[in-house]
Design a protein around this motif. Structure first.
Motif, PDB file in Angstrom:
ATOM      1  N   VAL A  54       0.854  -1.294  -0.334  1.00  0.00           N
ATOM      2  CA  VAL A  54       0.454   0.144  -0.268  1.00  0.00           C
ATOM      3  C   VAL A  54       0.961   1.082  -0.421  1.00  0.00           C
ATOM      4  O   VAL A  54       0.228   2.368  -0.880  1.00  0.00           O
ATOM      5  N   LYS A  55       1.757   1.128   0.659  1.00  0.00           N
ATOM      6  CA  LYS A  55       2.642   2.693   0.919  1.00  0.00           C
ATOM      7  C   LYS A  55       3.413   2.549  -0.398  1.00  0.00           C
ATOM      8  O   LYS A  55       3.317   3.620  -0.067  1.00  0.00           O
ATOM      9  N   ASP A  56       3.865   1.670  -1.189  1.00  0.00           N
ATOM     10  CA  ASP A  56       4.093   1.745  -2.341  1.00  0.00           C
ATOM     11  C   ASP A  56       3.067   2.479  -3.373  1.00  0.00           C
ATOM     12  O   ASP A  56       4.013   3.222  -4.422  1.00  0.00           O
ATOM     13  N   ILE A  57       2.042   1.785  -3.306  1.00  0.00           N
ATOM     14  CA  ILE A  57       1.066   2.105  -4.529  1.00  0.00           C
ATOM     15  C   ILE A  57       1.333   4.009  -4.462  1.00  0.00           C
ATOM     16  O   ILE A  57       1.093   4.032  -4.953  1.00  0.00           O
ATOM     17  N   VAL A  58       0.997   3.880  -3.044  1.00  0.00           N
ATOM     18  CA  VAL A  58       0.264   5.519  -2.641  1.00  0.00           C
ATOM     19  C   VAL A  58       2.319   6.511  -2.516  1.00  0.00           C
ATOM     20  O   VAL A  58       1.769   7.450  -2.345  1.00  0.00           O
ATOM     21  N   ASP A  59       3.258   5.749  -2.699  1.00  0.00           N
ATOM     22  CA  ASP A  59       4.491   6.559  -2.643  1.00  0.00           C
ATOM     23  C   ASP A  59       4.189   8.401  -3.176  1.00  0.00           C
ATOM     24  O   ASP A  59       3.800   8.004  -4.387  1.00  0.00           O
ATOM     25  N   PRO A  60       4.221   9.462  -2.746  1.00  0.00           N
ATOM     26  CA  PRO A  60       3.702  10.631  -3.256  1.00  0.00           C
ATOM     27  C   PRO A  60       5.302  10.534  -4.136  1.00  0.00           C
ATOM     28  O   PRO A  60       4.975  11.538  -5.098  1.00  0.00           O
ATOM     29  N   LYS A  61       6.440  10.199  -4.278  1.00  0.00           N
ATOM     30  CA  LYS A  61       7.076  10.396  -5.599  1.00  0.00           C
ATOM     31  C   LYS A  61       6.815   9.899  -6.029  1.00  0.00           C
ATOM     32  O   LYS A  61       7.623  10.201  -7.734  1.00  0.00           O
ATOM     33  N   LEU A  62       6.121   8.864  -6.685  1.00  0.00           N
ATOM     34  CA  LEU A  62       5.620   8.092  -7.533  1.00  0.00           C
ATOM     35  C   LEU A  62       4.330   8.083  -8.443  1.00  0.00           C
ATOM     36  O   LEU A  62       3.451   6.858  -7.967  1.00  0.00           O
ATOM     37  N   VAL A 116      -3.741  10.329 -20.073  1.00  0.00           N
ATOM     38  CA  VAL A 116      -4.607  10.961 -18.713  1.00  0.00           C
ATOM     39  C   VAL A 116      -4.791  10.557 -16.998  1.00  0.00           C
ATOM     40  O   VAL A 116      -4.800   8.732 -17.378  1.00  0.00           O
ATOM     41  N   ILE A 117      -4.494  10.890 -16.266  1.00  0.00           N
ATOM     42  CA  ILE A 117      -3.789  10.612 -14.709  1.00  0.00           C
ATOM     43  C   ILE A 117      -5.423  11.002 -14.347  1.00  0.00           C
ATOM     44  O   ILE A 117      -6.734  11.841 -14.524  1.00  0.00           O
ATOM     45  N   SER A 118      -5.568   9.912 -12.831  1.00  0.00           N
ATOM     46  CA  SER A 118      -7.092  10.220 -12.458  1.00  0.00           C
ATOM     47  C   SER A 118      -6.478  11.031 -10.370  1.00  0.00           C
ATOM     48  O   SER A 118      -5.376  10.393 -10.129  1.00  0.00           O
ATOM     49  N   GLU A 119      -6.930  11.752 -10.785  1.00  0.00           N
ATOM     50  CA  GLU A 119      -7.048  12.370  -9.619  1.00  0.00           C
ATOM     51  C   GLU A 119      -7.805  11.992  -8.158  1.00  0.00           C
ATOM     52  O   GLU A 119      -9.003  11.934  -9.393  1.00  0.00           O
ATOM     53  N   VAL A 120      -7.589  11.744  -7.136  1.00  0.00           N
ATOM     54  CA  VAL A 120      -7.670  11.471  -6.156  1.00  0.00           C
ATOM     55  C   VAL A 120      -8.396  12.456  -5.180  1.00  0.00           C
ATOM     56  O   VAL A 120      -7.042  12.546  -4.998  1.00  0.00           O
ATOM     57  N   TYR A 121      -9.392  12.089  -4.989  1.00  0.00           N
ATOM     58  CA  TYR A 121     -10.146  12.818  -3.432  1.00  0.00           C
ATOM     59  C   TYR A 121     -10.763  12.647  -2.511  1.00  0.00           C
ATOM     60  O   TYR A 121     -11.506  11.276  -2.720  1.00  0.00           O
ATOM     61  N   TYR A 122     -10.035  12.278  -1.008  1.00  0.00           N
ATOM     62  CA  TYR A 122     -10.367  11.240  -0.223  1.00  0.00           C
ATOM     63  C   TYR A 122     -11.038  12.640   1.059  1.00  0.00           C
ATOM     64  O   TYR A 122     -10.270  13.639   1.614  1.00  0.00           O
ATOM     65  N   LYS A 123     -12.285  12.131   1.017  1.00  0.00           N
ATOM     66  CA  LYS A 123     -12.767  13.450   2.239  1.00  0.00           C
ATOM     67  C   LYS A 123     -12.799  14.961   1.950  1.00  0.00           C
ATOM     68  O   LYS A 123     -12.082  15.627   2.662  1.00  0.00           O
ATOM     69  N   SER A 124     -12.265  15.190   0.664  1.00  0.00           N
ATOM     70  CA  SER A 124     -12.743  16.369  -0.321  1.00  0.00           C
ATOM     71  C   SER A 124     -11.041  16.871  -0.134  1.00  0.00           C
ATOM     72  O   SER A 124     -11.319  18.563  -0.400  1.00  0.00           O
ATOM     73  N   LEU A 181      -4.633  14.615  -3.362  1.00  0.00           N
ATOM     74  CA  LEU A 181      -3.899  12.924  -2.251  1.00  0.00           C
ATOM     75  C   LEU A 181      -2.674  13.922  -1.514  1.00  0.00           C
ATOM     76  O   LEU A 181      -1.695  13.699  -0.379  1.00  0.00           O
ATOM     77  N   SER A 182      -1.632  14.979  -2.316  1.00  0.00           N
ATOM     78  CA  SER A 182      -1.128  15.949  -1.446  1.00  0.00           C
ATOM     79  C   SER A 182      -1.244  16.282  -0.141  1.00  0.00           C
ATOM     80  O   SER A 182      -0.531  16.493   0.568  1.00  0.00           O
ATOM     81  N   LEU A 218      -2.769  14.414   1.539  1.00  0.00           N
ATOM     82  CA  LEU A 218      -3.225  13.029   2.518  1.00  0.00           C
ATOM     83  C   LEU A 218      -2.452  12.836   3.409  1.00  0.00           C
ATOM     84  O   LEU A 218      -1.121  12.507   2.600  1.00  0.00           O
ATOM     85  N   SER A 219      -2.243  12.152   5.072  1.00  0.00           N
ATOM     86  CA  SER A 219      -1.396  11.464   5.049  1.00  0.00           C
ATOM     87  C   SER A 219      -1.176   9.840   4.523  1.00  0.00           C
ATOM     88  O   SER A 219      -1.912   9.163   3.799  1.00  0.00           O
ATOM     89  N   VAL A 220      -0.124   9.391   5.069  1.00  0.00           N
ATOM     90  CA  VAL A 220       0.521   8.147   3.982  1.00  0.00           C
ATOM     91  C   VAL A 220      -0.585   7.159   4.622  1.00  0.00           C
ATOM     92  O   VAL A 220      -1.546   6.628   3.868  1.00  0.00           O
ATOM     93  N   GLY A 221      -1.222   7.299   5.944  1.00  0.00           N
ATOM     94  CA  GLY A 221      -2.711   6.798   6.014  1.00  0.00           C
ATOM     95  C   GLY A 221      -3.603   6.552   5.925  1.00  0.00           C
ATOM     96  O   GLY A 221      -4.187   5.613   5.765  1.00  0.00           O
ATOM     97  N   MET A 222      -3.940   8.105   5.335  1.00  0.00           N
ATOM     98  CA  MET A 222      -5.272   8.114   5.135  1.00  0.00           C
ATOM     99  C   MET A 222      -5.248   7.207   3.385  1.00  0.00           C
ATOM    100  O   MET A 222      -6.608   7.439   2.714  1.00  0.00           O
ATOM    101  N   LYS A 223      -4.483   8.131   2.613  1.00  0.00           N
ATOM    102  CA  LYS A 223      -3.939   7.722   1.066  1.00  0.00           C
ATOM    103  C   LYS A 223      -3.922   5.923   1.243  1.00  0.00           C
ATOM    104  O   LYS A 223      -4.799   4.878   0.314  1.00  0.00           O
ATOM    105  N   GLY A 224      -3.652   5.379   2.183  1.00  0.00           N
ATOM    106  CA  GLY A 224      -3.393   3.513   2.384  1.00  0.00           C
ATOM    107  C   GLY A 224      -5.137   3.336   2.470  1.00  0.00           C
ATOM    108  O   GLY A 224      -5.362   2.756   2.054  1.00  0.00           O
ATOM    109  N   THR A 225      -5.769   3.767   3.689  1.00  0.00           N
ATOM    110  CA  THR A 225      -7.200   3.720   3.593  1.00  0.00           C
ATOM    111  C   THR A 225      -8.005   3.789   2.008  1.00  0.00           C
ATOM    112  O   THR A 225      -8.415   3.328   2.319  1.00  0.00           O
ATOM    113  N   MET A 226      -7.633   5.138   1.947  1.00  0.00           N
ATOM    114  CA  MET A 226      -8.258   5.325   0.443  1.00  0.00           C
ATOM    115  C   MET A 226      -8.223   3.829  -0.377  1.00  0.00           C
ATOM    116  O   MET A 226      -9.331   4.032  -1.105  1.00  0.00           O
ATOM    117  N   TYR A 227      -6.938   4.144  -0.594  1.00  0.00           N
ATOM    118  CA  TYR A 227      -6.394   2.969  -1.786  1.00  0.00           C
ATOM    119  C   TYR A 227      -7.723   1.802  -1.298  1.00  0.00           C
ATOM    120  O   TYR A 227      -7.528   1.169  -2.289  1.00  0.00           O
TER     121      TYR A 227
END
Length: 853
Positions: free
Chosen positions: A343-351, A713-721, A724-725, A727-736
């Protein structure tokens, strides 16, 4: 398990209430008789203005009561003393509860109270004088004996006042102190009736067949007990990993760690693997992943070298058939495996491309929109462009562009001047006629060649196809035979045309012969043959040049056509991108609505998973990546830095690409490129000195083949409005994880290695636990965890405890209600005891609001 039914001294309506006390099989019979039953008093006799005479609830006292009543009431005389005593003795429920609660050392945690509910509690009137009597009895009982579906739902709080289900449950618990599970039995009064309840309303309890197992219905009054004819396990047939069999074997090549012989039958619902650090809990799932070539990217997993027969995973399909998979074979199985750290690998902000790619995959989309042309077609187009450019840019030894229109026109002019130089006024007209005839001869000769070639091809085609027709006619009936091909008319016509051409050529040649004679008649001095041969030579060269000029014009037109294809390509690509955006949006909306064959519970589950998530696809052009790739094509000496500009800025100024629109205009061959204050189109700059050797071809490949690296085409994702930038890593993982479960929610097994490493704790308790409780109905869930809430409050059906003794790894399995397993949970998992208490209080009256939420 002993179940003692008491007749209480209370009536509700016209019915006397029975009180059932179910004891643990661990309670000694002696204690039940001496410390419980004999301590209960029943009213034996009463007198005016005196207290009731009470006696202990023993067999002897009940028989005495029976004998006394038989003497006083003749209708009792035909029944045994004990039966009459049992029928008429009544006790006070308060006495029962007081005795059990006072003798904690004997009875605490080892009994359950159930009260029969013979009517639909959701429809009865609570307005009568027995309101409080009924309420008090229900408040103090652990559950009801009832099979009425309305009563079952009422006892779970579903029918209580409240706007939401949570509020209904809260209000019910406030009034009745806890949710009440319902059980039902045969109430057998004969051997024939034993184990056969009315209308086949069997009670199914998901637990170990022990008192602790039965006790689970108190903590899980909805999920652990069902009253129906068929096994609830058959409600939803799902494939699952049914067992793991391990032979004693070394796990890694160095041989320092090994598995011991282990055979684990796996539950099809929620399986939690626990253990201390280094006990091999994740290693078990790593071995499963290796079995199905879903190896995690950690070094430990990749180095597993167990022999083929020493690790076998059994998989049961929906039809009940089983398949065995051995670890070293090439196995293919579609299931969901989230390995530790994935999950951390998927939501890595650098990638960010990782998450974008994952989202598209979850929605069943390719990473990039469909291209209007294949890479092979684009490469062919580029090669054709450079083949034409190679022709147009060909130079002679003096550096002349011999295939440029200006050069050809200049050469034609020179040849015409040479002809003029060797002619006079007297012979100019004859020379021009002679030259025109030479052109005609060349033209007619070419026509003859083409006609003769056509004639040969027709003859060959006719012979070849007629052989095929003759073979087919052998199989066809006489009515259906195919006529043979006959090109006789065309062949004869060609022959006739060429005979006329020969006659015409003869006329022209004779005319040129007459021109020579005319020269002599005019008395022209000099070598007439040499003169005409010179004219003929120059004229043929002019013809060649004019033919080359035609070819150049055709090539230039063809080149522009190639760039028109590029323009068409980009238009179709833009259309494809726009369609891709629309389709992603449509798929996202379709996903949120749920599939037609899903139940309302399934749709609600997916809706809840996605409630805080928004996916907005958009077309993105990344200038930074574009110019990084462009630099590799350029002759950077042409873009030297100056005091005013650095190299990157100079490149950007020349190519003038700042947006998706600029890029599209360039591909549409509009004048975009700035060179010395003059603008050029794409087709015009390819021969400029801007690129390294072969850089122009790489430049076109960058524009036409490598587009997805900077234009996509990129998918912009919003979690709780939040983006991604934010969100904490935990929230990104939760969303994923919410996305992962929602896009692939049912049927396939789901393996998740240590979810608490990647997710917010708040999400785990308030969201993931309820999610696991629901999805385990529809798919097997296997987790490795050190979070007690995921094990206890998600009500895991099976716990697997990993143990490591001197680098020898083994596993044992059991249920939450198994005392040994419970001890392991409390010992291994942080907050384990608290998690059990939390769970056991969950269905009771909440002390604080937060415990319910």
């Amino acid at each position: 398990m002993p179940n003692i039914e008491f007749r209480l001294n209370k009536l509700v309506g016209k019915r006397r209430i029975n009180f059932h006390v179910i004891f643990s099989n661990e309670v000694d019979v002696y204690d039940i008789e001496r410390e419980f039953l004999e301590s209960i008093k029943f009213v034996y006799e009463a007198e005016p203005q005196a207290g009731d005479e009470k006696r202990s609830l023993t067999k002897e006292n009940l028989e005495r009561l029976g004998r006394k009543l038989k003497k006083e009431h003749k209708n009792f005389k035909n029944e045994p003393d004990i039966v009459i005593g049992l029928k008429n003795a009544v006790v006070d429920d308060e006495d029962i509860m007081q005795i059990l609660s006072n003798k904690k050392s004997i009875f605490k945690g080892k009994y359950l109270i159930f009260v029969p509910a013979d009517e639909d509690l959701s429809k009865i009137s609570w307005n009568g004088q027995d309101h409080q009597t009924r309420k008090l009895l229900i408040q103090k009982c652990d559950g009801l004996i009832a099979s009425n579906q309305n009563t079952i739902e009422w006892a779970l709080g579903y029918k209580h006042p409240g706007k939401t289900r949570k509020e209904k449950i809260r209000n019910f618990k406030k009034e009745f102190k806890s949710l009440k599970p319902c059980i039902f039995g045969s109430d057998a009064h004969s051997l024939e009736k034993l184990f056969e309840p009315d209308n086949k309303k069997y009670t199914w309890i998901k637990a170990d067949p022990t008192f602790e197992g039965l006790k689970q219905v108190i903590y899980e009054p909805e999920e652990r007990v069902k009253i129906q004819e068929k096994n609830p396990q058959e409600f939803y047939h799902k494939p699952f990993f049914s067992s793991i069999t391990i032979k004693e074997s070394e796990i890694f090549e160095e041989g320092s760690v090994k598995f011991l012989d282990t055979s684990i039958k796996l539950n099809p619902n929620l399986v939690a693997i626990i253990g201390g650090r280094g006990t091999g809990k994740s290693l078990l799932l790593d071995a499963v992943a290796k079995t199905f070539e879903k190896e995690p990217k950690n070094e430990r997993a990749q180095s597993i070298s167990i022999r083929n027969d020493d690790f076998v995973v059994s998989y049961e399909k929906t039809d009940g058939t089983k398949i065995e998979y051995k670890i070293q074979e090439q196995n293919v199985l579609d299931y969901l495996h989230v390995y530790q750290g994935k999950v951390k690998d998927i939501v890595d902000p650098k990638l960010p491309e990782h998450l974008d790619s994952e989202i598209k995959g979850l929605l069943n989309f390719s990473d990039v929109p469909q291209r209007p042309f294949s890479e092979e077609e684009i490469n062919r187009l580029i090669n054709e462009i450079f083949e034409i450019k190679g022709f147009l840019e060909k130079k002679d030894s003096n550096g002349n562009l011999i295939n440029s229109l200006s050069f050809i026109e200049q050469e034609i002019g020179k040849k015409k001047k040479l002809i003029n130089n060797i002619t006079t006024k007297e012979n100019t007209e004859l020379i021009e006629k002679y030259s025109a005839n030479l052109k005609l001869i060349d033209k007619v000769e070419k026509m003859k060649e083409n006609l003769e070639l056509l004639s040969k091809e027709l003859v060959s085609f006719q012979e070849e196809k007629n052989k095929i027709i003759e073979e087919l006619n052998k199989e066809l009936s006489s009515d259906n035979k195919l006529p043979l091909l006959d090109f006789k008319f065309y062949i004869e016509k060609i022959l006739s045309i060429n005979n006329n051409n020969n006659e015409y050529l003869e006329e022209i040649r004779n005319e040129n012969k007459n021109i020579k004679d005319e020269f002599r008649k005019k008395g022209i001095i000099g070598d007439i043959s040499t003169l005409l041969e010179q004219v003929k030579k120059y004229q043929e060269e002019i013809i060649d040049l004019e033919n080359r000029k035609d070819e150049v014009i055709k090539k230039e037109k063809d080149l522009m056509q190639k760039f028109s294809i590029i323009s068409n390509f980009v238009e179709k690509l833009v259309e494809s991108y726009n369609d891709y955006v629309i389709n992603v949006e449509r798929s996202w909306n379709y996903l949120k609505k749920g599939k037609e064959d899903w139940t309302e519970e399934q749709k609600t589950l997916v809706e809840k998973l996605l409630s805080d998530i928004k996916v907005k696809p958009r077309i993105s052009f990344d200038n930074k990546i574009f110019y990084e790739k462009l630099k590799k094509c350029l002759n950077l000496r042409m873009f030297q830095s100056t005091k005013e500009q650095n190299q990157e800025d100079r490149i950007k100024e020349v190519f003038n690409i700042h947006s998706e629109e600029d890029f599209i205009n360039l591909l549409k061959n509009k004048k975009m490129i700035n060179i010395n204050s003059e603008k050029f189109s794409l087709s015009e700059i390819l021969d400029k000195n801007l690129f390294v050797k072969d850089g122009t071809k790489d430049f076109l490949k960058l524009l036409l083949i490598e587009t997805s690296s900077y234009w996509n085409v990129i998918s912009e994702v919003y979690y709780k409005s939040k983006s991604l930038s934010q969100l904490s890593v935990g929230m990104k993982g939760t969303m994923y994880i919410c996305l992962k479960l929602a896009t692939d929610p049912f049927i396939k097994p789901f393996i998740f290695d240590q979810p608490e490493d990647d997710l917010d704790n708040d999400f785990i308790m308030n969201n993931l636990v309820p999610i696991f409780r629901k999805i385990k109905k529809y798919r097997q869930v296997i987790i490795v965890t050190h979070n007690a809430n995921l094990v206890v409050n998600a009500d895991a059906e099976q716990i697997i405890v990993a143990e490591n003794n001197n680098e020898c790894i083994s596993y044992k399995a059991g249920s939450l209600e198994n005392p040994d397993i419970r001890n392991e949970i409390c010992k291994i998992l942080e907050g384990g005891e608290y998690a059990f208490k939390q769970r056991e209080r969950k269905y009771s009256f909440p002390i604080q609001k937060e415990e319910v939420d």
